[in-house]
Design a protein around this motif. Sequence first.
Motif, mmCIF file in Angstrom:
data_model
loop_
_atom_site.group_PDB
_atom_site.id
_atom_site.type_symbol
_atom_site.label_atom_id
_atom_site.label_comp_id
_atom_site.label_asym_id
_atom_site.label_seq_id
_atom_site.Cartn_x
_atom_site.Cartn_y
_atom_site.Cartn_z
ATOM 1 N N SER A 38 46.531 -15.244 -32.881
ATOM 2 C CA SER A 38 47.389 -15.716 -33.967
ATOM 3 C C SER A 38 48.360 -14.632 -34.416
ATOM 4 O O SER A 38 49.525 -14.906 -34.720
ATOM 5 C CB SER A 38 46.527 -16.174 -35.149
ATOM 6 N N GLU A 41 51.088 -14.448 -31.889
ATOM 7 C CA GLU A 41 52.004 -15.573 -32.081
ATOM 8 C C GLU A 41 52.966 -15.305 -33.231
ATOM 9 O O GLU A 41 54.151 -15.659 -33.162
ATOM 10 C CB GLU A 41 51.197 -16.849 -32.355
ATOM 11 N N ALA A 42 52.458 -14.667 -34.283
ATOM 12 C CA ALA A 42 53.312 -14.377 -35.438
ATOM 13 C C ALA A 42 54.452 -13.433 -35.071
ATOM 14 O O ALA A 42 55.591 -13.596 -35.539
ATOM 15 C CB ALA A 42 52.471 -13.769 -36.555
ATOM 16 N N GLU A 45 56.948 -15.388 -33.238
ATOM 17 C CA GLU A 45 57.613 -16.346 -34.137
ATOM 18 C C GLU A 45 58.701 -15.698 -34.976
ATOM 19 O O GLU A 45 59.667 -16.352 -35.348
ATOM 20 C CB GLU A 45 56.596 -16.964 -35.089
ATOM 21 N N ASN A 87 49.417 -15.458 -41.016
ATOM 22 C CA ASN A 87 50.280 -14.939 -39.957
ATOM 23 C C ASN A 87 51.593 -15.692 -39.829
ATOM 24 O O ASN A 87 52.547 -15.181 -39.234
ATOM 25 C CB ASN A 87 49.540 -14.964 -38.614
ATOM 26 N N SER A 88 51.657 -16.897 -40.376
ATOM 27 C CA SER A 88 52.886 -17.685 -40.298
ATOM 28 C C SER A 88 53.825 -17.382 -41.463
ATOM 29 O O SER A 88 54.666 -18.206 -41.827
ATOM 30 C CB SER A 88 52.542 -19.185 -40.293
ATOM 31 N N VAL A 91 57.809 -17.606 -40.562
ATOM 32 C CA VAL A 91 58.268 -18.969 -40.323
ATOM 33 C C VAL A 91 58.049 -19.799 -41.585
ATOM 34 O O VAL A 91 58.816 -20.719 -41.884
ATOM 35 C CB VAL A 91 57.558 -19.584 -39.096
ATOM 36 N N HIS A 193 50.445 -21.797 -45.860
ATOM 37 C CA HIS A 193 51.187 -22.317 -44.718
ATOM 38 C C HIS A 193 50.381 -22.056 -43.462
ATOM 39 O O HIS A 193 49.874 -20.963 -43.236
ATOM 40 C CB HIS A 193 52.579 -21.662 -44.614
ATOM 41 N N TYR A 194 50.237 -23.090 -42.665
ATOM 42 C CA TYR A 194 49.383 -23.025 -41.487
ATOM 43 C C TYR A 194 50.156 -23.410 -40.236
ATOM 44 O O TYR A 194 51.081 -24.224 -40.280
ATOM 45 C CB TYR A 194 48.193 -23.987 -41.623
ATOM 46 N N ARG A 195 49.740 -22.855 -39.121
ATOM 47 C CA ARG A 195 50.254 -23.219 -37.808
ATOM 48 C C ARG A 195 49.314 -24.265 -37.215
ATOM 49 O O ARG A 195 48.097 -24.064 -37.165
ATOM 50 C CB ARG A 195 50.299 -21.970 -36.929
ATOM 51 N N TYR A 201 53.681 -27.237 -38.007
ATOM 52 C CA TYR A 201 53.323 -26.401 -39.141
ATOM 53 C C TYR A 201 52.979 -27.281 -40.332
ATOM 54 O O TYR A 201 53.367 -28.449 -40.400
ATOM 55 C CB TYR A 201 54.476 -25.456 -39.507
ATOM 56 N N GLN A 238 43.967 -17.613 -38.900
ATOM 57 C CA GLN A 238 45.384 -17.367 -39.146
ATOM 58 C C GLN A 238 45.644 -16.385 -40.284
ATOM 59 O O GLN A 238 46.797 -16.106 -40.611
ATOM 60 C CB GLN A 238 46.097 -18.696 -39.438
#
Length: 258
Positions: A38, A41-42, A45, A87-88, A91, A193-195, A201, A238
């Motif tokens: 995760s 990915e962040a 992103e 982690n998001s 975004v 906020h979640y992926r 999202y 996350q």
Amino acid sequence: MGYLAASRRRVALTNLRLCFPELSEQEREALARRVMISTGEAILEMAGAFHNQRIDLDKRLTVGGLEHLETARREGHGVMLLGMHFNSIDVGSRLLGKFFRFSVVYRPNDNPLLDHLITKGRGTWVNHSVDRNDIRQTVRLLRQGEVVWYAPDQDYGTAHAVFVPFFGVPAATITATSRIARMGKAKVIPCAHYRLPGGRYEIEFGAPLEDFPCGDDEADTARINRTIESYVRKHPEQYLWVHKRFKHQPPGQDHPYR
């Protein structure tokens, strides 16, 4: 990420051991692996969130609880979004900017170049990036009826902080949330906020915290940690477990990262 950032993986494993004692060693190892994925990915992103305008994220977004924020603003209140270091986060700032202009309170990065790039990238979506030490500016924005994202879930040291539980572990947590909300006459609304799978999202706004602040800084701060914990448990992989959340401990307690 697990191999390239081995020290951060060890921090994540330590945090997971402290916060999820009910998990077996194998389960914590598996969760730590998902945490590092995760985190990777962040990083990927971030550039897309700041600069890629070709992707219409509206089609990938689910929002819940937006009515809480709209009601508070309609009643003329400034809104402190109780932010959380998922982690998001980058975004998430772009997605939030689809609904309203807002400001963020942040700790400037130690690397001036990286700090410039992040601030510039977020500047497309936010009104102001306010140094976390500039409480006066944060209060001013709230009193003007603005929305301000504020995340108190990192270890900033013991100054202006109390030790209150986070996942049952004493965590040095700043008490400024209640003071800023009181001085800014603001509603405090949780914002997570979640992926999701498939490149989607989700943003979740909680109901405003009732009877907050209550006048007891320690009780208010403990409530903030309980609130954040409830959202982290929904998607624990996350959360920013690579941060040394328990770096400072009460006198006599062992240092968990040694």
